[in-house]
Design a protein around this motif. Structure first.
Motif, mmCIF file in Angstrom:
data_model
loop_
_atom_site.group_PDB
_atom_site.id
_atom_site.type_symbol
_atom_site.label_atom_id
_atom_site.label_comp_id
_atom_site.label_asym_id
_atom_site.label_seq_id
_atom_site.Cartn_x
_atom_site.Cartn_y
_atom_site.Cartn_z
ATOM 1 N N GLU A 27 0.838 -1.191 0.000
ATOM 2 C CA GLU A 27 0.000 0.000 0.000
ATOM 3 C C GLU A 27 0.881 1.252 0.000
ATOM 4 O OE1 GLU A 27 -3.452 0.160 0.068
ATOM 5 O OE2 GLU A 27 -3.433 -2.003 -0.254
ATOM 6 N N HIS A 28 0.523 2.208 -0.844
ATOM 7 C CA HIS A 28 1.242 3.481 -0.933
ATOM 8 C C HIS A 28 0.254 4.630 -0.742
ATOM 9 C CE1 HIS A 28 3.996 0.683 -2.846
ATOM 10 N NE2 HIS A 28 4.943 1.537 -2.548
ATOM 11 N N LEU A 29 0.668 5.601 0.024
ATOM 12 C CA LEU A 29 -0.147 6.784 0.284
ATOM 13 C C LEU A 29 -0.186 7.644 -0.975
ATOM 14 C CD1 LEU A 29 -1.597 8.469 2.533
ATOM 15 C CD2 LEU A 29 0.584 9.657 2.796
ATOM 16 N N LEU A 30 -1.373 8.049 -1.391
ATOM 17 C CA LEU A 30 -1.529 8.914 -2.556
ATOM 18 C C LEU A 30 -1.489 10.369 -2.120
ATOM 19 C CD1 LEU A 30 -2.160 9.313 -5.587
ATOM 20 C CD2 LEU A 30 -4.585 9.248 -4.962
ATOM 21 N N VAL A 31 -0.601 11.130 -2.738
ATOM 22 C CA VAL A 31 -0.505 12.568 -2.490
ATOM 23 C C VAL A 31 -0.700 13.265 -3.833
ATOM 24 C CG1 VAL A 31 0.992 14.458 -1.755
ATOM 25 C CG2 VAL A 31 1.014 12.291 -0.494
ATOM 26 N N ILE A 32 -1.756 14.056 -3.907
ATOM 27 C CA ILE A 32 -2.092 14.782 -5.135
ATOM 28 C C ILE A 32 -1.765 16.251 -4.927
ATOM 29 C CG2 ILE A 32 -3.918 15.339 -6.783
ATOM 30 C CD1 ILE A 32 -5.483 12.924 -5.587
ATOM 31 N N THR A 33 -0.977 16.819 -5.835
ATOM 32 C CA THR A 33 -0.618 18.233 -5.763
ATOM 33 C C THR A 33 -0.757 18.863 -7.148
ATOM 34 O OG1 THR A 33 1.720 17.684 -6.096
ATOM 35 C CG2 THR A 33 0.982 17.956 -3.819
ATOM 36 N N ALA A 34 -0.849 20.159 -7.175
ATOM 37 C CA ALA A 34 -0.879 20.894 -8.439
ATOM 38 C C ALA A 34 0.551 21.206 -8.849
ATOM 39 C CB ALA A 34 -1.676 22.179 -8.277
ATOM 40 N N ALA A 35 0.824 21.109 -10.145
ATOM 41 C CA ALA A 35 2.159 21.375 -10.675
ATOM 42 C C ALA A 35 2.020 21.843 -12.122
ATOM 43 C CB ALA A 35 3.019 20.113 -10.596
ATOM 44 N N PRO A 36 3.090 22.427 -12.680
ATOM 45 C CA PRO A 36 3.010 22.920 -14.060
ATOM 46 C C PRO A 36 2.669 21.846 -15.092
ATOM 47 C CG PRO A 36 4.975 23.749 -12.979
ATOM 48 C CD PRO A 36 4.366 22.758 -12.055
ATOM 49 N N ARG A 37 3.050 20.599 -14.817
ATOM 50 C CA ARG A 37 2.715 19.530 -15.756
ATOM 51 C C ARG A 37 2.292 18.295 -14.971
ATOM 52 N NH1 ARG A 37 7.361 15.931 -17.566
ATOM 53 N NH2 ARG A 37 8.726 16.013 -15.785
ATOM 54 N N GLY A 38 1.431 17.507 -15.566
ATOM 55 C CA GLY A 38 0.949 16.311 -14.891
ATOM 56 C C GLY A 38 1.971 15.196 -14.930
ATOM 57 N N GLN A 39 2.221 14.589 -13.784
ATOM 58 C CA GLN A 39 3.139 13.451 -13.734
ATOM 59 C C GLN A 39 2.886 12.629 -12.474
ATOM 60 O OE1 GLN A 39 7.262 14.515 -13.532
ATOM 61 N NE2 GLN A 39 7.006 15.891 -11.822
ATOM 62 N N VAL A 40 3.427 11.408 -12.471
ATOM 63 C CA VAL A 40 3.312 10.502 -11.332
ATOM 64 C C VAL A 40 4.709 9.999 -11.009
ATOM 65 C CG1 VAL A 40 2.332 8.323 -10.486
ATOM 66 C CG2 VAL A 40 1.023 9.750 -12.073
ATOM 67 N N PHE A 41 5.026 9.946 -9.711
ATOM 68 C CA PHE A 41 6.281 9.321 -9.309
ATOM 69 C C PHE A 41 6.135 8.707 -7.930
ATOM 70 C CE2 PHE A 41 6.586 13.736 -8.047
ATOM 71 C CZ PHE A 41 7.165 13.713 -6.789
ATOM 72 N N LEU A 42 6.936 7.681 -7.706
ATOM 73 C CA LEU A 42 6.915 6.937 -6.456
ATOM 74 C C LEU A 42 8.122 7.344 -5.636
ATOM 75 C CD1 LEU A 42 5.465 4.604 -4.926
ATOM 76 C CD2 LEU A 42 6.985 3.034 -6.112
ATOM 77 N N ASP A 43 7.883 7.697 -4.380
ATOM 78 C CA ASP A 43 8.962 8.052 -3.452
ATOM 79 C C ASP A 43 8.737 7.267 -2.171
ATOM 80 O OD1 ASP A 43 11.110 9.322 -2.194
ATOM 81 O OD2 ASP A 43 9.852 10.985 -1.517
ATOM 82 N N ARG A 44 9.502 6.212 -2.021
ATOM 83 C CA ARG A 44 9.352 5.284 -0.891
ATOM 84 C C ARG A 44 7.928 4.743 -0.831
ATOM 85 N NH1 ARG A 44 12.713 9.071 2.851
ATOM 86 N NH2 ARG A 44 14.810 8.577 2.109
ATOM 87 N N ASP A 45 7.193 5.093 0.221
ATOM 88 C CA ASP A 45 5.835 4.580 0.390
ATOM 89 C C ASP A 45 4.760 5.564 -0.050
ATOM 90 O OD1 ASP A 45 6.809 2.221 1.438
ATOM 91 O OD2 ASP A 45 6.780 2.953 3.495
ATOM 92 N N THR A 46 5.164 6.583 -0.825
ATOM 93 C CA THR A 46 4.219 7.613 -1.257
ATOM 94 C C THR A 46 4.171 7.661 -2.779
ATOM 95 O OG1 THR A 46 4.736 8.896 0.726
ATOM 96 C CG2 THR A 46 3.613 10.045 -1.066
ATOM 97 N N LEU A 47 2.964 7.644 -3.297
ATOM 98 C CA LEU A 47 2.738 7.768 -4.728
ATOM 99 C C LEU A 47 2.271 9.199 -4.981
ATOM 100 C CD1 LEU A 47 2.803 6.139 -7.339
ATOM 101 C CD2 LEU A 47 0.489 5.377 -6.836
ATOM 102 N N HIS A 48 3.104 9.990 -5.626
ATOM 103 C CA HIS A 48 2.820 11.399 -5.883
ATOM 104 C C HIS A 48 2.191 11.558 -7.265
ATOM 105 C CE1 HIS A 48 5.196 12.970 -2.478
ATOM 106 N NE2 HIS A 48 5.943 11.897 -2.689
#
Length: 178
Positions: A27-48
């Motif tokens: 299980e990975h925590l989902l963190v949604i943020t606004a940014a200039p371009r849409g993208q997804v990346f995994l950082d340890r246990d967090t899915l950004h």
């Protein structure tokens, strides 16, 4: 439609900041943020997921679209690697691999030795992924579910039955929330 009406709206998981999403069985925590371009990346246990909030899609719709693309990209790399490994190990050669997002099947193999795997497998634990790959490779020798087929699956994936049961009982968790 009848089943959807019977199921309370509050019980349906929602795709939102802070929800948990599976990746390779964890299980990975989902963190949604606004940014200039849409993208997804995994950082340890967090899915950004970074949404750009531009265009006709709502942030949740854009988040869903970005996550579907990300799971597909991860699946193309990971499943291709694992399929090549198991093909060498079993000495069962396939012609091609296609990765798609299916609602009701985990994989398929046709008589032209083309294997298709479901991108949602990236949400499952690694041993379950391995089982599905071995299952499809064994169809290269037996295009059926005969006793010989299952014996071949058992040869390369002892105890495969637990992985089959796991997939059946966890199908709903291997989907993005609404």
């Amino acid at each position: 439609a009848h089943l959807k009406r019977r199921r309370p709206e509050t019980n349906r998981p929602r795709l939102k900041n802070g929800c948990l999403l599976p990746y390779l069985g964890k299980e990975h925590l989902l963190v949604i943020t606004a940014a200039p371009r849409g993208q997804v990346f995994l950082d340890r246990d967090t899915l950004h997921v970074e949404t750009d909030n531009a265009g006709p899609l709502s942030p949740v719709q854009q988040c869903r679209q970005l996550l579907e693309q990300w799971y597909l990209q991860q699946a193309i790399r990971h499943l291709d690697d694992r399929l090549q490994y198991w093909s060498r190990r079993t000495n069962l050669s396939y012609q091609s691999l296609k990765v798609r997002s299916y609602k009701s099947r985990w994989g398929s193999c046709d008589r032209l030795k083309r294997i298709t795997l479901n991108s949602r497998l990236m949400m499952a634990p690694e041993p379950v992924i391995e089982y599905v790959i071995i299952h499809e490779l064994c169809h290269l020798r037996h295009l059926n579910h005969s006793a010989e087929f299952w014996a071949l699956v058992e040869r390369y994936c002892p105890g495969y039955q637990q992985h089959r049961r796991w997939l059946r009982s966890h199908d709903a968790q291997l989907r993005l929330p609404e």
